[in-house]
Design a protein around this motif. Structure first.
Motif, mmCIF file in Angstrom:
data_model
loop_
_atom_site.group_PDB
_atom_site.id
_atom_site.type_symbol
_atom_site.label_atom_id
_atom_site.label_comp_id
_atom_site.label_asym_id
_atom_site.label_seq_id
_atom_site.Cartn_x
_atom_site.Cartn_y
_atom_site.Cartn_z
ATOM 1 N N GLU A 1 -4.884 3.220 3.070
ATOM 2 C CA GLU A 1 -4.834 2.146 2.079
ATOM 3 C C GLU A 1 -4.421 0.796 2.676
ATOM 4 O O GLU A 1 -4.666 -0.245 2.067
ATOM 5 C CB GLU A 1 -3.854 2.519 0.962
ATOM 6 N N ALA B 1 0.855 -1.186 0.000
ATOM 7 C CA ALA B 1 0.000 0.000 0.000
ATOM 8 C C ALA B 1 0.891 1.236 0.000
ATOM 9 O O ALA B 1 2.097 1.157 0.276
ATOM 10 C CB ALA B 1 -0.924 -0.007 1.214
ATOM 11 N N ASN B 2 0.301 2.393 -0.268
ATOM 12 C CA ASN B 2 1.097 3.609 -0.397
ATOM 13 C C ASN B 2 1.175 4.437 0.877
ATOM 14 O O ASN B 2 2.179 5.088 1.128
ATOM 15 C CB ASN B 2 0.532 4.476 -1.524
ATOM 16 N N GLY C 1 -3.775 0.714 -4.399
ATOM 17 C CA GLY C 1 -3.834 2.130 -4.084
ATOM 18 C C GLY C 1 -5.055 2.790 -4.696
ATOM 19 O O GLY C 1 -5.668 2.267 -5.628
ATOM 20 N N ASN D 1 -10.272 -1.907 -3.113
ATOM 21 C CA ASN D 1 -8.918 -2.463 -3.139
ATOM 22 C C ASN D 1 -8.886 -3.822 -2.471
ATOM 23 O O ASN D 1 -8.318 -4.783 -2.988
ATOM 24 C CB ASN D 1 -7.952 -1.519 -2.418
ATOM 25 N N ASN E 1 -2.512 8.564 -10.457
ATOM 26 C CA ASN E 1 -2.061 8.623 -9.070
ATOM 27 C C ASN E 1 -0.654 9.197 -9.048
ATOM 28 O O ASN E 1 -0.116 9.603 -10.090
ATOM 29 C CB ASN E 1 -2.104 7.236 -8.435
ATOM 30 N N ARG F 1 -5.562 -0.563 -9.033
ATOM 31 C CA ARG F 1 -5.894 0.790 -8.577
ATOM 32 C C ARG F 1 -7.404 0.960 -8.543
ATOM 33 O O ARG F 1 -8.116 0.462 -9.412
ATOM 34 C CB ARG F 1 -5.280 1.843 -9.495
ATOM 35 N N SER G 1 2.557 5.089 -8.696
ATOM 36 C CA SER G 1 2.716 3.824 -9.415
ATOM 37 C C SER G 1 3.926 3.818 -10.327
ATOM 38 O O SER G 1 4.549 2.777 -10.540
ATOM 39 C CB SER G 1 1.451 3.500 -10.218
#
Length: 366
Positions: free
Chosen positions: A59, A45-46, A118, A334, A274, A302, A277
């Motif tokens: 996330e 996850a981000n 994400g 997600n 985003n 995504r 990525s």
């Protein structure tokens, strides 16, 4: 020949050292490294809000809570948050700790599957808020040439164009103006995911029911003339465009659609935008070249937290950064769409350890 007292002392010290060394036992052989941990599956996850569990989700939190990523590996050098894992062999981490995890010598990642997840802005020409897109390509939207749109030629749609090109919607005529490269495809502007693996993941999840809400349904009514934006959340195939600058609006959405088509030679369709990525894809490509990971085992999913432009007749300033109620819907999407893939791979590791899903089984050698 006169021998100085300093020379005598040096000789005595040397002799004493040699005698002592001869009397000491030999050094033991170096310790052998412990067996490396073969990691089967990682979800990346981000970001996360606050704690990993129990508070406002980001996330990462749904993965931690629902997949019981209860064990924390806190001694990964360079990791800022710690790596998590569960009893089934699923590891979880944030993108900022990816390099620390990959470079940790305790882990064998050569057969590991990766799911990069994400939230994103979605092109309303293609998808609705809450929808989930498996990416066939990750396209880099960072490195480019730019003119102010007020100063561009009259026949240009916008002032963004490829380095090495002289107008928008054209590949570089001299790729080496970008750096060392043999062709435009070597510039690192588009990363193709394993098409067989991506198609397999989509086929496995295309009918997953993504929860809809009255709030989302109410927002969709504003998208008159955009049939895909008016649909309840759904699963699709579509490309992700990563750029570190946050852009919004119909003009830049037009650019994103063209940019993805350009760098994928017309094979890709822009769906999600985003800010991370492209960096993740570059890192995995480089780690793949060094033999740490297998880029053919990477998936990118995504989900849409907001549209990439406002509805018809609405000022862009009224919608930029507005992810309510789409953000929670995208977190949910997600997890809902990603988890069947993870559980299938882990449950049938004997099938997928040596054969990537969607590819032909390896033939036995005589």
């Amino acid at each position: 020949m006169r021998i100085s007292s300093r020379s005598v002392r040096a000789a005595l010290l040397l002799g004493a050292s040699v005698t002592a060394a001869a009397a000491e036992p030999p050094l033991p052989p170096p310790a052998q490294p412990a067996a490396r941990i073969a990691v089967r599956m990682v979800v990346v996850a981000n970001f996360e809000n606050g704690q990993d569990r129990g508070d406002k989700p980001g996330e990462y939190q749904l993965w931690v809570e629902r997949e019981h990523l209860d064990e924390t590996i806190g001694d990964v050098r360079g990791a800022t948050r710690g790596i998590r894992r569960n009893a089934d062999g699923l590891y979880g981490l944030l993108l900022r700790d990816l390099d620390a995890f990959v470079l940790d010598p305790r882990f064998d990642l050569t057969r590991t599957y990766w799911l990069f997840t994400g939230i994103s802005g979605a092109d309303p020409n293609v998808a609705s808020v809450g929808s989930a897109a498996w990416a066939r390509w990750v396209v880099n939207g960072d490195e480019l040439r730019e003119f102010d749109d007020r100063e561009i030629p009259a026949d240009w749609p916008y002032g963004l164009f490829a380095i090495g090109a002289l107008k928008p919607n054209a590949l570089p005529s001299d790729p080496n103006s970008f750096g060392e490269a043999e062709s435009a495809d070597d510039l690192g502007m588009a990363y193709r995911m394993n098409p067989a693996l991506t198609q397999w993941a989509y086929a496995l999840t295309r009918t997953v029911k993504i929860p809809d809400t009255p709030a989302l349904a109410g927002q969709r009514k504003a998208w008159k003339g955009y049939p895909n934006a008016q649909k309840p959340p759904f699963v699709l195939l579509g490309e992700t465009l990563g750029a570190r600058r946050y852009w919004h609006g119909p003009a830049r959405t037009h650019w994103a659609e063209d940019w993805v088509k350009l760098w994928t030679h017309g094979q890709g369709q822009f769906v999600m935008t985003n800010m991370e990525s492209q960096d993740a894809a570059r890192m995995m490509a480089e780690f793949g070249k060094l033999g740490y990971v297998d880029p053919q085992r990477v998936l990118v999913l995504r989900t849409a937290s907001n549209p990439s432009m406002p509805p018809p007749g609405v000022d862009p300033l009224a919608t930029i950064g507005d992810e309510a109620p789409g953000q929670l819907a995208a977190y949910e999407a997600n997890y809902r769409v990603g988890v069947p893939v993870i559980r299938e791979i882990l449950a049938h590791w004997d099938r997928y350890e040596n054969t990537v899903p969607g590819s032909a089984p390896a033939k036995n050698k005589d």
